[in-house]
Design a protein around this motif. Structure first.
Motif, PDB file in Angstrom:
ATOM      1  N   ALA A 177       0.833  -1.216   0.000  1.00 42.38           N
ATOM      2  CA  ALA A 177       0.000   0.000   0.000  1.00 42.38           C
ATOM      3  C   ALA A 177       0.863   1.260   0.000  1.00 42.38           C
ATOM      4  O   ALA A 177       1.756   1.421   0.838  1.00 42.38           O
ATOM      5  N   GLY A 178       0.591   2.126  -0.961  1.00 45.89           N
ATOM      6  CA  GLY A 178       1.276   3.405  -1.042  1.00 45.89           C
ATOM      7  C   GLY A 178       2.701   3.355  -1.541  1.00 45.89           C
ATOM      8  O   GLY A 178       3.401   4.366  -1.530  1.00 45.89           O
ATOM      9  N   LYS A 179       3.141   2.191  -1.976  1.00 45.60           N
ATOM     10  CA  LYS A 179       4.529   2.041  -2.413  1.00 45.60           C
ATOM     11  C   LYS A 179       4.606   1.950  -3.934  1.00 45.60           C
ATOM     12  O   LYS A 179       3.627   1.676  -4.611  1.00 45.60           O
ATOM     13  N   THR A 180       5.782   2.196  -4.442  1.00 44.87           N
ATOM     14  CA  THR A 180       6.037   2.048  -5.864  1.00 44.87           C
ATOM     15  C   THR A 180       7.141   1.016  -6.065  1.00 44.87           C
ATOM     16  O   THR A 180       8.014   0.873  -5.206  1.00 44.87           O
ATOM     17  N   PRO A 181       7.106   0.337  -7.212  1.00 39.28           N
ATOM     18  CA  PRO A 181       6.073   0.377  -8.247  1.00 39.28           C
ATOM     19  C   PRO A 181       4.755  -0.194  -7.733  1.00 39.28           C
ATOM     20  O   PRO A 181       4.741  -0.942  -6.747  1.00 39.28           O
ATOM     21  N   PRO A 182       3.667   0.142  -8.409  1.00 40.63           N
ATOM     22  CA  PRO A 182       2.358  -0.298  -7.927  1.00 40.63           C
ATOM     23  C   PRO A 182       2.124  -1.795  -8.111  1.00 40.63           C
ATOM     24  O   PRO A 182       2.687  -2.421  -9.006  1.00 40.63           O
ATOM     25  N   VAL A 183       1.286  -2.356  -7.242  1.00 40.68           N
ATOM     26  CA  VAL A 183       0.826  -3.735  -7.367  1.00 40.68           C
ATOM     27  C   VAL A 183      -0.697  -3.717  -7.392  1.00 40.68           C
ATOM     28  O   VAL A 183      -1.326  -3.312  -6.415  1.00 40.68           O
ATOM     29  N   GLU A 184      -1.272  -4.105  -8.534  1.00 36.38           N
ATOM     30  CA  GLU A 184      -2.723  -4.216  -8.663  1.00 36.38           C
ATOM     31  C   GLU A 184      -3.161  -5.598  -8.201  1.00 36.38           C
ATOM     32  O   GLU A 184      -2.541  -6.595  -8.563  1.00 36.38           O
ATOM     33  N   ILE A 185      -4.236  -5.659  -7.410  1.00 33.51           N
ATOM     34  CA  ILE A 185      -4.731  -6.939  -6.918  1.00 33.51           C
ATOM     35  C   ILE A 185      -6.215  -7.054  -7.227  1.00 33.51           C
ATOM     36  O   ILE A 185      -6.997  -6.158  -6.910  1.00 33.51           O
ATOM     37  N   PHE A 186      -6.582  -8.174  -7.839  1.00 36.03           N
ATOM     38  CA  PHE A 186      -7.980  -8.460  -8.154  1.00 36.03           C
ATOM     39  C   PHE A 186      -8.396  -9.768  -7.491  1.00 36.03           C
ATOM     40  O   PHE A 186      -7.654 -10.754  -7.533  1.00 36.03           O
ATOM     41  N   VAL A 187      -9.570  -9.766  -6.878  1.00 35.14           N
ATOM     42  CA  VAL A 187     -10.132 -10.955  -6.261  1.00 35.14           C
ATOM     43  C   VAL A 187     -11.447 -11.282  -6.962  1.00 35.14           C
ATOM     44  O   VAL A 187     -12.305 -10.404  -7.121  1.00 35.14           O
ATOM     45  N   TYR A 188     -11.620 -12.532  -7.352  1.00 39.16           N
ATOM     46  CA  TYR A 188     -12.776 -12.967  -8.127  1.00 39.16           C
ATOM     47  C   TYR A 188     -13.750 -13.701  -7.203  1.00 39.16           C
ATOM     48  O   TYR A 188     -13.429 -14.762  -6.661  1.00 39.16           O
ATOM     49  N   GLN A 189     -14.907 -13.095  -7.008  1.00 42.04           N
ATOM     50  CA  GLN A 189     -15.883 -13.600  -6.049  1.00 42.04           C
ATOM     51  C   GLN A 189     -16.358 -15.012  -6.418  1.00 42.04           C
ATOM     52  O   GLN A 189     -16.767 -15.262  -7.552  1.00 42.04           O
TER      53      GLN A 189
END
Length: 223
Positions: A177-189
């Motif tokens: 959180a708040g760090k670079t480089p960014p990490v995108e996270i997706f959770v599939y219900q």
């Protein structure tokens, strides 16, 4: 097409390749614990159809060559046993050898599934070989969440994955959180482990399609 790679420690391994050899974007595709099997070749061919040069190294060649498993209980056990014999540092050498086999002018990314999802994270955090990394349901990422990626990363998880609790996913999110480089996270219900593999009982077509769409958009942005 199958080719031979040589890692920095002299180990030789096979790899499946696909896509145009003059591509401007290249991907190392990292296997599940089931080897470079029919599913992994299909994944490679799908990326190749999008214009990517692709190399998928046979990581089990360090222990046994030619491993192609199915998805039954005995295959899961065999795959886990094989994975347990391989030093993660040696696996990193193998994916770097695969990256070196991509077209010289190509901007390089890495994408992995299951065990390969963790390996893709290691490729991002333990090397500077890649401009973008994507991991699908990598169970070992939480344990390495404090490692800093050298490139943007996108991660995909299933909500009901019995081997990756949501607490692990949240721990990864908080660590980055708040760090670079960014990490995108997706959770599939409602999705479980392996929801992107059409040969598994956990396959969810709509979630696999959405995760692939996001993966392709991510690589289009960063490669």
């Amino acid at each position: 097409m199958s080719i031979e790679l040589t890692a920095a420690d002299g180990h030789t391994l096979s790899a499946y390749t696909a896509g145009p050899q003059d591509a401007r974007r290249g991907l190392v595709v990292v296997q599940e614990i089931f080897g470079v099997n029919r599913h992994m070749r299909r994944v490679c061919d799908d990326f190749a159809s999008q214009g990517y040069a692709v190399v998928c190294p046979a990581l089990f060649d360090r222990t046994q060559r030619g491993v192609e498993l199915g998805y039954g209980p005995e295959d899961v056990t065999r795959g886990r046993d094989l994975r347990g014999t391989i030093d993660p540092g040696k696996t990193l050498l193998d994916i770097l050898a695969a990256a070196a086999a991509l077209p010289p002018a190509a901007k390089r990314g890495i994408v992995g599934y299951c065990w390969g999802g963790t390996v893709a994270w290691h490729g991002a955090t333990r090397s500077s070989a890649f401009a973008a990394a994507v991991g699908w349901y990598g169970g070992g990422i939480a344990a390495a969440r404090d490692e800093t990626p050298s490139c943007p990363v996108q991660l995909h998880f299933g909500e009901t994955d019995a081997s990756i609790p949501l607490a692990d996913v949240e721990a990864i999110r908080q660590a980055r959180a708040g760090k670079t480089p960014p990490v995108e996270i997706f959770v599939y219900q409602g999705a479980g482990h392996g929801f992107g593999c059409e040969e598994r009982g956990s396959y969810v077509a709509k979630d696999a399609a959405q995760a692939q769409e996001r993966t392709l958009a991510f690589f289009a942005q960063h490669l």
